[in-house]
Design an enzyme around this catalytic site. Sequence first.
Site, PDB file in Angstrom:
ATOM      1  N   ARG A   1       3.879   5.313   5.484  1.00 54.45           N
ATOM      2  CA  ARG A   1       3.152   4.830   4.529  1.00 54.45           C
ATOM      3  C   ARG A   1       3.098   5.621   2.999  1.00 54.45           C
ATOM      4  NH1 ARG A   1       3.122  -0.741   5.486  1.00 54.45           N
ATOM      5  NH2 ARG A   1       0.723  -0.776   4.058  1.00 54.45           N
TER       6      ARG A   1
ATOM      7  N   HIS B   1       2.912   4.446  -1.075  1.00 59.26           N
ATOM      8  CA  HIS B   1       1.785   4.955  -1.818  1.00 59.26           C
ATOM      9  C   HIS B   1       2.069   6.074  -3.259  1.00 59.26           C
ATOM     10  CE1 HIS B   1      -0.122   1.722   0.860  1.00 59.26           C
ATOM     11  NE2 HIS B   1      -0.121   2.841   1.252  1.00 59.26           N
TER      12      HIS B   1
ATOM     13  N   TRP C   1       8.190   0.505   0.891  1.00 60.72           N
ATOM     14  CA  TRP C   1       9.754   0.852   0.548  1.00 60.72           C
ATOM     15  C   TRP C   1       9.559   2.414   1.552  1.00 60.72           C
ATOM     16  CZ3 TRP C   1       9.437   6.084  -0.836  1.00 60.72           C
ATOM     17  CH2 TRP C   1      10.498   6.530  -1.609  1.00 60.72           C
TER      18      TRP C   1
ATOM     19  N   ASP D   1       2.571  -4.247  -5.349  1.00 64.71           N
ATOM     20  CA  ASP D   1       2.883  -4.709  -3.587  1.00 64.71           C
ATOM     21  C   ASP D   1       4.260  -4.352  -3.353  1.00 64.71           C
ATOM     22  OD1 ASP D   1       2.516  -5.553  -1.098  1.00 64.71           O
ATOM     23  OD2 ASP D   1       2.247  -7.066  -1.467  1.00 64.71           O
TER      24      ASP D   1
ATOM     25  N   GLY E   1       4.155   0.591   1.298  1.00 63.61           N
ATOM     26  CA  GLY E   1       4.459   0.854   2.367  1.00 63.61           C
ATOM     27  C   GLY E   1       5.926  -0.039   3.104  1.00 63.61           C
TER      28      GLY E   1
ATOM     29  N   ARG F   1       4.206 -10.006  -9.832  1.00 65.17           N
ATOM     30  CA  ARG F   1       4.207  -9.325  -8.170  1.00 65.17           C
ATOM     31  C   ARG F   1       5.511  -8.744  -8.156  1.00 65.17           C
ATOM     32  NH1 ARG F   1      -0.047 -11.298  -3.342  1.00 65.17           N
ATOM     33  NH2 ARG F   1       1.056  -8.848  -2.032  1.00 65.17           N
TER      34      ARG F   1
ATOM     35  N   ASN G   1      -8.191  -4.782   1.365  1.00 65.76           N
ATOM     36  CA  ASN G   1      -7.905  -3.684   2.258  1.00 65.76           C
ATOM     37  C   ASN G   1      -8.654  -2.955   2.654  1.00 65.76           C
ATOM     38  OD1 ASN G   1      -5.823  -3.769  -0.889  1.00 65.76           O
ATOM     39  ND2 ASN G   1      -5.100  -4.363   0.972  1.00 65.76           N
ATOM     40  N   TRP G   2      -9.095  -2.932   2.621  1.00 60.67           N
ATOM     41  CA  TRP G   2     -10.877  -1.981   3.700  1.00 60.67           C
ATOM     42  C   TRP G   2     -10.653  -2.417   4.703  1.00 60.67           C
ATOM     43  CZ3 TRP G   2     -12.659   1.570   0.873  1.00 60.67           C
ATOM     44  CH2 TRP G   2     -13.171   1.404   0.041  1.00 60.67           C
TER      45      TRP G   2
HETATM   46  C1  IPE Z   1      -2.777  -6.989  -2.629  1.00 60.26           C
HETATM   47  O1  IPE Z   1      -1.384  -6.917  -1.972  1.00 60.26           O
HETATM   48  C2  IPE Z   1      -2.875  -6.152  -3.033  1.00 60.26           C
HETATM   49  C3  IPE Z   1      -2.748  -4.926  -4.015  1.00 60.26           C
HETATM   50  C4  IPE Z   1      -1.400  -4.592  -4.324  1.00 60.26           C
HETATM   51  C5  IPE Z   1      -3.778  -3.920  -3.921  1.00 60.26           C
HETATM   52  P1  IPE Z   1      -1.719  -6.988   0.369  1.00 60.26           P
HETATM   53  O2  IPE Z   1      -0.173  -6.250   0.559  1.00 60.26           O
HETATM   54  O3  IPE Z   1      -2.675  -6.504   0.069  1.00 60.26           O
HETATM   55  O4  IPE Z   1      -1.365  -8.462  -0.343  1.00 60.26           O
HETATM   56  P2  IPE Z   1      -1.078  -9.240   1.477  1.00 60.26           P
HETATM   57  O5  IPE Z   1      -1.790  -8.803   2.058  1.00 60.26           O
HETATM   58  O6  IPE Z   1       0.339  -9.244   1.506  1.00 60.26           O
HETATM   59  O7  IPE Z   1      -1.143 -10.426   0.729  1.00 60.26           O
HETATM   60  C1  IPE Z   2       0.613  -1.958  -2.082  1.00 60.42           C
HETATM   61  O1  IPE Z   2       1.315  -1.961  -0.737  1.00 60.42           O
HETATM   62  C2  IPE Z   2      -0.740  -1.204  -1.760  1.00 60.42           C
HETATM   63  C3  IPE Z   2      -1.763  -1.213  -2.063  1.00 60.42           C
HETATM   64  C4  IPE Z   2      -1.849  -3.072  -0.861  1.00 60.42           C
HETATM   65  C5  IPE Z   2      -2.914  -0.652  -1.447  1.00 60.42           C
HETATM   66  P1  IPE Z   2       1.424  -2.390   0.090  1.00 60.42           P
HETATM   67  O2  IPE Z   2       0.620  -1.220   0.718  1.00 60.42           O
HETATM   68  O3  IPE Z   2       1.111  -3.636   0.386  1.00 60.42           O
HETATM   69  O4  IPE Z   2       2.449  -2.478   0.696  1.00 60.42           O
HETATM   70  P2  IPE Z   2       3.098  -3.238   2.094  1.00 60.42           P
HETATM   71  O5  IPE Z   2       3.464  -4.356   0.977  1.00 60.42           O
HETATM   72  O6  IPE Z   2       3.166  -3.410   3.333  1.00 60.42           O
HETATM   73  O7  IPE Z   2       4.850  -3.002   1.486  1.00 60.42           O
HETATM   74 MG    MG Z   3       1.337  -5.566   0.849  1.00 62.32          MG
END
Ligand code: IPE
Ligand code: IPE
Ligand code: MG
Length: 237
Positions: A28, A32, A20, A15, A18, A179, A63-64
């Site tokens: 974003r 990734h 970063w 996690d 985004g 995590r 995430n969908w």
């Molecule tokens: C968890 O991260 C899922 C992955 C890292 C793939 P999210 O960013 O989706 O989790 P929440 O929404 O902060 O709980």
């Molecule tokens: C984890 O990074 C990757 C996925 C969930 C796909 P995020 O996209 O959740 O990044 P943050 O949490 O918004 O920084």
């Molecule tokens: Mg996240």
Amino acid sequence: MTDHTIPKHVGIIMDGNGRWANQRGMPRVEGHRKGAGRTKEIIEAAADLGIKTLTLYAFSIENWKRPHDEVITLMDLLDFYLKTEIEDLLNKGLVFKVIGNKEKLPDNIQYLVEEAERITGSNTGMNLMMAISYGGRDEIVRAVKRFIEKGGDMDEVNEESFEENLDTGGVTPVDLIIRTGGEKRISNFLVWQAAYAELFFTDTLWPDFTKEEFIYAIEDYKLRQRRFGMIPDKAET
Ligand code: IPE
Ligand code: IPE
Ligand code: MG
């Protein structure tokens, strides 16, 4: 007494991509992209340490619900990753498997996943499981359906027989979940399998997570005393 042994099964919630990118004034997607690039070093480190199974949480079922553009970008990255990196992982002898609700994935990704699973199926090295379109609750519901579909009998329901129907069937429960990104939650990752997992949280954002910090997390795990609800032997405390 602490166990001193390395975990057999490590899960990572990758996690912080985004944030970063945000911190650098970038879109974003750049986070990734950079994040996807980090996985190789960590996979190699895990295999070198002798970890049996590494499960990487790449895309949750929730995430969908992200904006369409971001979802498309993540699928494109996955497509690229599967086409370019997997070959290398094969050569390293890894067994690749995707856990999650594959039916929701675009056809091209489903095809690439099946290919990668087939090609690496006879390897004998570390299990690399990618959790994609994955939700722990969804996995449990699908496992119940599988059990019923097979004509499962009520008398046969127990933890062992149920577990076989999970996407992770045959794999030992997760010993350690790492995590990155500062949040202290599980976010629907390995809900069943994590019942007795040790947890390691770090503020480091995934694109900045290094092999050194990964090794630190494993060392930290080795100092934990796992009790599984029991009282440790006096001689061992
Ligand atoms: C968890 O991260 C899922 C992955 C890292 C793939 P999210 O960013 O989706 O989790 P929440 O929404 O902060 O709980
Ligand atoms: C984890 O990074 C990757 C996925 C969930 C796909 P995020 O996209 O959740 O990044 P943050 O949490 O918004 O920084
Ligand atoms: Mg996240």
